[in-house]
Write a protein that holds these residues in place. Structure first.
Motif, PDB file in Angstrom:
ATOM      1  N   ARG A 161       8.798  -1.021  50.459  1.00  0.00           N
ATOM      2  CA  ARG A 161       9.013   0.387  50.155  1.00  0.00           C
ATOM      3  C   ARG A 161       9.859   0.978  51.277  1.00  0.00           C
ATOM      4  O   ARG A 161       9.535   0.829  52.454  1.00  0.00           O
ATOM      5  CB  ARG A 161       7.680   1.121  50.055  1.00  0.00           C
ATOM      6  CG  ARG A 161       7.824   2.597  49.676  1.00  0.00           C
ATOM      7  CD  ARG A 161       6.468   3.243  49.520  1.00  0.00           C
ATOM      8  NE  ARG A 161       6.598   4.647  49.151  1.00  0.00           N
ATOM      9  CZ  ARG A 161       5.563   5.461  48.943  1.00  0.00           C
ATOM     10  NH1 ARG A 161       4.320   4.982  49.066  1.00  0.00           N
ATOM     11  NH2 ARG A 161       5.762   6.715  48.611  1.00  0.00           N
ATOM     12  N   ILE A 162      10.941   1.615  50.906  1.00  0.00           N
ATOM     13  CA  ILE A 162      11.870   2.143  51.898  1.00  0.00           C
ATOM     14  C   ILE A 162      12.445   3.470  51.427  1.00  0.00           C
ATOM     15  O   ILE A 162      12.619   3.696  50.227  1.00  0.00           O
ATOM     16  CB  ILE A 162      13.004   1.130  52.174  1.00  0.00           C
ATOM     17  CG1 ILE A 162      13.862   1.584  53.355  1.00  0.00           C
ATOM     18  CG2 ILE A 162      13.864   0.913  50.930  1.00  0.00           C
ATOM     19  CD1 ILE A 162      14.795   0.507  53.859  1.00  0.00           C
ATOM     20  N   HIS A 163      12.687   4.364  52.380  1.00  0.00           N
ATOM     21  CA  HIS A 163      13.290   5.652  52.067  1.00  0.00           C
ATOM     22  C   HIS A 163      14.763   5.611  52.480  1.00  0.00           C
ATOM     23  O   HIS A 163      15.090   5.438  53.655  1.00  0.00           O
ATOM     24  CB  HIS A 163      12.557   6.782  52.803  1.00  0.00           C
ATOM     25  CG  HIS A 163      11.152   6.986  52.322  1.00  0.00           C
ATOM     26  ND1 HIS A 163      10.837   7.790  51.243  1.00  0.00           N
ATOM     27  CD2 HIS A 163       9.976   6.456  52.749  1.00  0.00           C
ATOM     28  CE1 HIS A 163       9.532   7.774  51.045  1.00  0.00           C
ATOM     29  NE2 HIS A 163       8.983   6.962  51.933  1.00  0.00           N
ATOM     30  N   GLY A 202      17.886   9.533  50.360  1.00  0.00           N
ATOM     31  CA  GLY A 202      17.023  10.616  49.919  1.00  0.00           C
ATOM     32  C   GLY A 202      16.065  10.211  48.825  1.00  0.00           C
ATOM     33  O   GLY A 202      15.509  11.074  48.129  1.00  0.00           O
ATOM     34  N   LEU A 203      15.823   8.905  48.656  1.00  0.00           N
ATOM     35  CA  LEU A 203      15.006   8.397  47.561  1.00  0.00           C
ATOM     36  C   LEU A 203      13.863   7.537  48.084  1.00  0.00           C
ATOM     37  O   LEU A 203      13.909   6.996  49.194  1.00  0.00           O
ATOM     38  CB  LEU A 203      15.864   7.560  46.600  1.00  0.00           C
ATOM     39  CG  LEU A 203      17.104   8.238  46.015  1.00  0.00           C
ATOM     40  CD1 LEU A 203      17.923   7.228  45.228  1.00  0.00           C
ATOM     41  CD2 LEU A 203      16.714   9.424  45.140  1.00  0.00           C
ATOM     42  N   ASP A 204      12.843   7.401  47.268  1.00  0.00           N
ATOM     43  CA  ASP A 204      11.718   6.512  47.537  1.00  0.00           C
ATOM     44  C   ASP A 204      11.968   5.235  46.738  1.00  0.00           C
ATOM     45  O   ASP A 204      11.810   5.220  45.514  1.00  0.00           O
ATOM     46  CB  ASP A 204      10.412   7.188  47.115  1.00  0.00           C
ATOM     47  CG  ASP A 204       9.206   6.274  47.316  1.00  0.00           C
ATOM     48  OD1 ASP A 204       9.325   5.300  48.089  1.00  0.00           O
ATOM     49  OD2 ASP A 204       8.162   6.532  46.687  1.00  0.00           O
ATOM     50  N   ARG A 239      11.692   0.929  46.014  1.00  0.00           N
ATOM     51  CA  ARG A 239      11.004  -0.356  46.186  1.00  0.00           C
ATOM     52  C   ARG A 239      12.014  -1.454  45.886  1.00  0.00           C
ATOM     53  O   ARG A 239      12.537  -1.532  44.776  1.00  0.00           O
ATOM     54  CB  ARG A 239       9.796  -0.464  45.260  1.00  0.00           C
ATOM     55  CG  ARG A 239       8.632   0.394  45.708  1.00  0.00           C
ATOM     56  CD  ARG A 239       7.346   0.018  45.005  1.00  0.00           C
ATOM     57  NE  ARG A 239       6.218   0.799  45.490  1.00  0.00           N
ATOM     58  CZ  ARG A 239       5.502   0.500  46.570  1.00  0.00           C
ATOM     59  NH1 ARG A 239       5.815  -0.572  47.277  1.00  0.00           N
ATOM     60  NH2 ARG A 239       4.491   1.250  46.937  1.00  0.00           N
ATOM     61  N   GLU A 257      22.943   3.190  55.762  1.00  0.00           N
ATOM     62  CA  GLU A 257      23.260   3.468  54.361  1.00  0.00           C
ATOM     63  C   GLU A 257      24.733   3.266  54.013  1.00  0.00           C
ATOM     64  O   GLU A 257      25.104   3.373  52.853  1.00  0.00           O
ATOM     65  CB  GLU A 257      22.853   4.902  54.016  1.00  0.00           C
ATOM     66  CG  GLU A 257      21.340   5.136  54.111  1.00  0.00           C
ATOM     67  CD  GLU A 257      20.950   6.549  53.747  1.00  0.00           C
ATOM     68  OE1 GLU A 257      21.864   7.355  53.446  1.00  0.00           O
ATOM     69  OE2 GLU A 257      19.750   6.858  53.747  1.00  0.00           O
ATOM     70  N   TYR A 310      22.320   3.999  43.958  1.00  0.00           N
ATOM     71  CA  TYR A 310      21.460   5.006  44.595  1.00  0.00           C
ATOM     72  C   TYR A 310      22.284   5.984  45.415  1.00  0.00           C
ATOM     73  O   TYR A 310      22.030   7.192  45.404  1.00  0.00           O
ATOM     74  CB  TYR A 310      20.411   4.335  45.477  1.00  0.00           C
ATOM     75  CG  TYR A 310      19.606   3.262  44.777  1.00  0.00           C
ATOM     76  CD1 TYR A 310      19.133   3.449  43.485  1.00  0.00           C
ATOM     77  CD2 TYR A 310      19.331   2.048  45.409  1.00  0.00           C
ATOM     78  CE1 TYR A 310      18.397   2.453  42.837  1.00  0.00           C
ATOM     79  CE2 TYR A 310      18.601   1.050  44.773  1.00  0.00           C
ATOM     80  CZ  TYR A 310      18.145   1.253  43.483  1.00  0.00           C
ATOM     81  OH  TYR A 310      17.433   0.264  42.847  1.00  0.00           O
ATOM     82  N   GLU A 347      22.797  10.122  44.753  1.00  0.00           N
ATOM     83  CA  GLU A 347      22.592  11.151  45.770  1.00  0.00           C
ATOM     84  C   GLU A 347      23.701  12.199  45.711  1.00  0.00           C
ATOM     85  O   GLU A 347      23.480  13.382  45.955  1.00  0.00           O
ATOM     86  CB  GLU A 347      22.554  10.489  47.158  1.00  0.00           C
ATOM     87  CG  GLU A 347      22.348  11.451  48.317  1.00  0.00           C
ATOM     88  CD  GLU A 347      22.491  10.760  49.655  1.00  0.00           C
ATOM     89  OE1 GLU A 347      21.831  11.192  50.610  1.00  0.00           O
ATOM     90  OE2 GLU A 347      23.267   9.781  49.754  1.00  0.00           O
ATOM     91  N   ASN A 401      13.412   1.937  39.942  1.00  0.00           N
ATOM     92  CA  ASN A 401      13.664   2.956  40.966  1.00  0.00           C
ATOM     93  C   ASN A 401      14.224   4.239  40.356  1.00  0.00           C
ATOM     94  O   ASN A 401      13.947   5.338  40.844  1.00  0.00           O
ATOM     95  CB  ASN A 401      14.617   2.403  42.023  1.00  0.00           C
ATOM     96  CG  ASN A 401      13.921   1.473  42.999  1.00  0.00           C
ATOM     97  OD1 ASN A 401      12.840   1.773  43.499  1.00  0.00           O
ATOM     98  ND2 ASN A 401      14.527   0.332  43.267  1.00  0.00           N
ATOM     99  N   ASN A 408      12.250   7.872  40.715  1.00  0.00           N
ATOM    100  CA  ASN A 408      12.879   9.033  41.362  1.00  0.00           C
ATOM    101  C   ASN A 408      13.540   9.988  40.369  1.00  0.00           C
ATOM    102  O   ASN A 408      14.250  10.904  40.794  1.00  0.00           O
ATOM    103  CB  ASN A 408      13.934   8.532  42.361  1.00  0.00           C
ATOM    104  CG  ASN A 408      13.330   7.784  43.538  1.00  0.00           C
ATOM    105  OD1 ASN A 408      12.941   8.380  44.524  1.00  0.00           O
ATOM    106  ND2 ASN A 408      13.255   6.451  43.425  1.00  0.00           N
TER     107      ASN A 408
END
Length: 371
Positions: A126-128, A131-133, A135, A151, A183, A187, A211, A215
């Motif tokens: 699990r990583i942020h 700006g997202l949560d 997996r 990023e 992702y 954003e 994912n 989100n």
């Protein structure tokens, strides 16, 4: 090699006995300084001129012995490969613009990630990010790159997209893998925009879909390989971020599967702002599959991977890809991250992120970047 030859007993064993015998005889002669040069030559079979095995002076090599030798050689090679790879990654971490001024922190982060991968018994992390949560699978090279470089692994391309795209835009991600570019684009374009992702490997496509649902992202995922025609093709599934279409499904040691292929313009009809194509050698076919909207009045910006050896493996070439883009009126540009501006240049010989802008819209692109 020894491991493979040890299993192929019928032909390989006989050949290795010959090589072993000849080598043993020559080496023995080399160590014995009293022997003449003629005596050090392998025996000749009378009337044939061919070498005769010195089986009396060389212990017979059994297939099991060859297997042991092969396993040992494989371990040495893997150890050497890991060292070379580690050295290359450390060099890239030091030189990456995103790590400027904090190289030691980046190296410590990379070491910590490698320790976590080996100690923590997990298949996903699990990583942020963006700006997202998220997996993501622990074994993915894309996740490792996120820890190594942040990023913006592909520094120029990621910063260009963040500066160029706006909320409400439509972005295409061809060759999405587990979705890092998707992702990042989400954003930028927000919930009023849309990202259309294409990924032939169903497991990776499912990661993106999960994912996106977690989100509430505006993402449309298609599990297929982008091409210039609908159909089926053979796709490798055991080389992580380098999985690709292949014309050699019988290649030893390579795991493959059959996947669907399709044209991008069959799934995207609305005006597209940007297309990213990173499909490991199938870029020419994928871009041909965009002609439905690329040949219109409003052309999207294209970010393409261009590696001639990969393109030739699938039947095209760098020159053919560039000719296609030239025919559509595209020119290569370099994005200056600090100045938020583009500079028209020459086509790169080999690159993972060539930014291509329609010459007729280059001023509009500059205005967007400065906005």
């Amino acid at each position: 090699l020894g491991h493979r030859l040890g299993r192929e007993q019928a032909s390989s064993h006989k050949w290795l006995l010959q090589v072993k015998a000849d080598t043993a005889g020559q080496c023995a002669g080399t160590l014995d300084g009293s022997r003449s040069a003629a005596a050090r030559q392998p025996h000749r079979e009378p009337g044939t001129g061919g070498p005769c095995p010195r089986l009396s002076s060389a212990r017979e090599l059994r297939p099991e012995t060859l297997c042991d030798i092969g396993v040992g050689m494989s371990r040495i090679w893997r150890k050497h490969t890991r060292r070379v790879l580690a050295k290359r990654i450390i060099g890239e971490i030091r030189e990456h613009p995103g790590n400027a001024g904090r190289v030691n922190t980046a190296l410590l982060r990379a070491v910590g990630w490698q320790i976590r991968k080996r100690v923590v018994p997990q298949t996903s992390a699990r990583i942020h990010a963006y700006g997202l949560d998220l997996r993501l699978p622990m074994a993915s090279g894309s996740l490792s790159n996120l820890h190594y470089f942040g990023e913006a692994f592909e520094w120029q391309a990621v910063n260009f997209v963040r500066a160029f795209c706006r909320e409400g835009d439509v972005v295409v991600d061809a060759g999405a893998n587990i979705g890092m570019f998707t992702y990042m684009a989400c954003e930028v374009v927000g919930r009023t925009g849309r990202v259309v992702s294409f990924e032939p490997l169903s497991e990776a496509a499912m990661v993106i879909q999960a994912n996106a649902e977690r989100n509430a992202l505006s993402v449309e995922v298609h599990s297929l390989a982008t091409s210039d025609a609908a159909g089926w093709a053979t796709f490798t599934d055991d080389v992580d971020v380098s999985n690709s279409l292949t014309t050699d499904p019988a290649r030893p040691g390579r795991s493959t599967r059959r996947v669907r292929t399709g044209r991008i313009d069959a799934y995207v009809t609305s005006p597209v702002t940007l297309v990213k194509v990173d499909v490991e050698g199938a870029e020419t076919q994928a871009l041909r599959g965009c002609s439905g909207f690329v040949e219109g009045d409003y052309k999207p910006v294209i970010i393409a991977e261009i590696h001639d050896h990969s393109l030739r493996r699938l039947g095209t070439s760098r020159d053919e890809l560039i000719a296609l883009l030239d025919g559509w009126g595209y020119v290569p540009v370099h994005y200056d991250v600090a100045r938020r501006d583009i500079v028209q240049g020459a086509w790169k010989t080999s690159t993972a992120d060539q930014i291509c802008v329609p010459l007729s819209q280059i001023d509009d692109v500059r205005v967007r970047l400065q906005g």
